[in-house]
Design an enzyme around this catalytic site. Structure first.
Site, PDB file in Angstrom:
ATOM      1  N   HIS A   1      -2.445  -7.542   2.111  1.00  0.00           N
ATOM      2  CA  HIS A   1      -2.310  -8.576   3.399  1.00  0.00           C
ATOM      3  C   HIS A   1      -3.617  -7.874   4.251  1.00  0.00           C
ATOM      4  CE1 HIS A   1      -0.296  -5.308   6.490  1.00  0.00           C
ATOM      5  NE2 HIS A   1      -0.018  -4.990   5.057  1.00  0.00           N
TER       6      HIS A   1
ATOM      7  N   GLY B   1       0.881  -0.977   0.050  1.00  0.00           N
ATOM      8  CA  GLY B   1       0.017   0.113   0.048  1.00  0.00           C
ATOM      9  C   GLY B   1       0.970   1.212   0.003  1.00  0.00           C
ATOM     10  N   THR B   2       2.044   1.078   0.869  1.00  0.00           N
ATOM     11  CA  THR B   2       2.852   2.413   0.958  1.00  0.00           C
ATOM     12  C   THR B   2       3.338   2.921  -0.565  1.00  0.00           C
ATOM     13  OG1 THR B   2       3.345   1.984   3.059  1.00  0.00           O
ATOM     14  CG2 THR B   2       4.949   3.350   1.934  1.00  0.00           C
TER      15      THR B   2
ATOM     16  N   CYS C   1       1.103   0.573  13.638  1.00  0.00           N
ATOM     17  CA  CYS C   1       2.447   1.300  12.880  1.00  0.00           C
ATOM     18  C   CYS C   1       3.110   2.303  13.857  1.00  0.00           C
ATOM     19  CB  CYS C   1       1.960   2.083  11.486  1.00  0.00           C
ATOM     20  SG  CYS C   1       1.274   0.859  10.546  1.00  0.00           S
TER      21      CYS C   1
END
Lengths: 390, 187
Positions: free
Chosen positions: A201, A71-72, A325
């Protein structure tokens, strides 16, 4: 001890069906999908099927799907592409409750590249200040990037409405839909988004695979420049096994969307009502209506989150305190701070994020463990006396 | 997940000397609800200035609870003069070490102990020189200036990593930024 996993906004269990789909491609079928032979094209064909399944989940065209590593990477690719498309535009807009993949990127662009960054605030329920957002739009704006749903509170932003207004002004719109995918319906056409990020994920595919949707006809500047893979939009030999797994995960996610919004939501609501009923001085964070069906962010006065998590961990229960995170940091969750959640409950906030694998029995065990943990911790808290906060 | 020693885990799961000591004659408090860590230390001191009993109440993470528990075990039986020499390092060592990001929990223990001793003796603790910037971790502007100059710190994050200042409620972050800017302006 059985593990009770309620940390699905951090990551999810890879579905058995996904593993089954992937297994042959770890072993016998190792060809390069770009090769000019049948052996490689066997893999190529599976990737084409996977691309179609990913596209189906978000009502896109397969040509609009770019596979990335996470995603990053998708978020970064989208933003850098927009900045390259409009090198003269110096304003970029996002919210102050984004995932670090966007928030830290925007801070970097502000501090190191001189961009004028607008961080649109949220109110106490975690809803976006739409007036301020619309007032911030200017001819100088290169991109607006907003998450579809918040990873900590589950609060859903009205992306279709926002994207329509932003794109009407000729400004590119990107959404980080990593948490929304598989939990609420996504239709990129109806939502008017130019770019959208997904992560495997979070929807029962493996880690290390992401997706960037790029609307057809839009100028795209690659972030990873290399070979001709992904039509030259993302170089590098494809992560074939994970892509194949992601395709299956997207197919399953589409099928399970109704379950997420009935059974999983009911379990979440049951957990919430039981915790509120059995433990005093508790508050739920975020908009109770516009919220992902699987997410519960709940604050317990006068106790601290890590201590609660360790007591849950002892019973095999996996949950999260704020954002996973942010572990390793001393700071309270930036999302809760942006929502002005009082410190008395912000420090003691736990996030439970459920999946269709969870059961009512598990919720009962969580409630029982939470009652005991909060009682124990409050007994030693200097801010709790005679059954109330002091 | 933090890497805690078995002793930290044991003192968190089975904290010693928890609760208010009814006949305490020395109490020291530090931290706050806003900062995410707070400790109230109770001591019972006899006529020979020996600590005959100790207890605590803590709001905080596992290392805060374990540090408080360890502190009460360490000081029981000590004279106040001996207790005054207990350092945060002694608390961390007793627990087999703490993650570096959690050392402030042991600092909180030492601070509460000093305040309790001062409370018993009826003396005021000398204020640190300078203006208090971070209430959570009791860090003054002079300490920040020294750290910025000595280590070439540039951001509030750097200051938090070195001094913990700004790592709690975050209300002082703007002030820390001002202090950094003032050092830079001096050249």
């Amino acid at each position: 001890m059985n593990v009770i996993y309620t940390d699905n906004n951090a990551t999810t269990r890879v579905a058995d069906e996904v593993i089954e789909e992937m297994l042959p491609f770890f072993g016998g079928f190792y060809g390069n999908p770009s090769s000019m032979h049948t052996f490689g094209d066997r893999v190529g064909k599976k990737i084409r099927q996977a691309r179609q399944k990913v596209a189906d989940l978000i009502h896109a065209d397969p040509d609009e799907i770019i596979f990335t590593s996470c995603g990053t990477e998708s978020d970064n690719s989208a933003v850098f592409s927009a900045l390259n498309a409009y090198p003269d535009k110096k304003r970029i807009i996002t919210s102050n409750v984004e995932h670090p993949a966007i928030l830290n990127l925007f801070k970097y662009l502000r501090d190191k590249k001189g961009y004028d960054v607008v961080l649109v605030p949220v109110d106490k329920k975690g809803d976006l200040d739409l007036d301020l957002l619309y007032d911030s739009l200017s001819d100088d704006t290169a991109i607006v990037s907003l998450m579809w749903a918040n990873n900590e509170t589950g609060v859903i932003f009205p992306i279709p409405e926002i994207a329509e207004k932003v794109t009407e002004k000729g400004i590119l719109f990107h959404t980080d839909a990593v948490q929304a995918a598989g939990k609420i319906p996504i239709d990129v056409r109806a939502a008017h988004v130019d770019m959208l990020s997904l992560s495997g994920h979070k929807i029962h595919a493996p880690k290390g695979i992401g997706v960037l949707y790029v609307k057809k006809g839009m100028k795209f500047f690659p972030y990873l420049i290399g070979g001709h893979q992904e039509k030259g939009r993302r170089g590098g030999t494809e992560n074939t096994v994970s892509i194949i797994g992601l395709g299956k995960a997207c197919e399953l996610a589409a099928q399970q969307l109704p379950i997420m919004n009935t059974q999983v939501k009911e379990l979440r609501d049951y957990l919430q009502s039981q915790l509120l009923e059995k433990i005093p001085s508790v508050s739920v964070n975020g908009d109770l209506e516009n919220r992902l069906p699987n997410t519960l962010s709940i604050g317990f006065d006068a106790v601290e989150g890590e201590s609660i998590l360790l007591m849950l961990d002892k019973e095999g229960i996996c949950a999260s305190s704020g954002s996973a995170c942010t572990s390793g940091s001393l700071d309270p969750s930036h999302v809760l701070m942006a929502m002005e959640v009082p410190f008395k409950s912000a420090h003691g906030t736990i996030r439970f994020s459920l999946s269709h694998y969870n059961t009512k029995e598990e919720m009962d065990h969580i409630v029982k463990t939470m009652v005991s943990a909060i009682e124990t911790l409050r007994a030693m808290s200097p801010f709790w006396k005679d059954g109330k906060l002091v | 997940m933090w890497e805690y020693t078995d002793k930290v885990k044991d003192h968190f799961m089975h904290p010693r000397n928890v609760g208010e000591l009814k006949d305490a004659n020395a109490v020291g408090e530090t931290g706050s609800l806003n900062c995410g860590d707070a400790l109230k230390l109770f001591l019972k001191v006899d006529e020979n200035e020996r600590i005959v009993d100790a207890s605590f109440m803590t709001f905080g993470c596992a290392s805060a609870v374990a540090s408080s528990s360890a502190l009460t075990e360490i000081v029981k039986g000590m004279t106040l003069d001996e207790a005054a020499k207990v350092t945060n390092g002694d608390i961390a060592d007793y627990l087999g070490g703490l993650p570096k990001e959690k050392m402030h929990c042991s600092v909180m223990g030492k601070s509460a102990l000093q305040k309790a001793i001062a409370d018993y003796r009826g003396i005021q603790i000398m204020e640190k020189p300078g203006e208090m910037v971070c209430e959570c971790f009791e860090v003054t502007d002079l300490e920040i200036i020294d750290a910025v100059k000595a280590n070439g710190l540039e951001t509030t994050e750097d200051v938090t990593n070195y001094l913990k200042a700004g790592g709690g409620c975050g209300k002082c972050l703007d002030r820390i930024e001002e202090v950094i800017a003032s050092v830079k302006a001096e050249g």
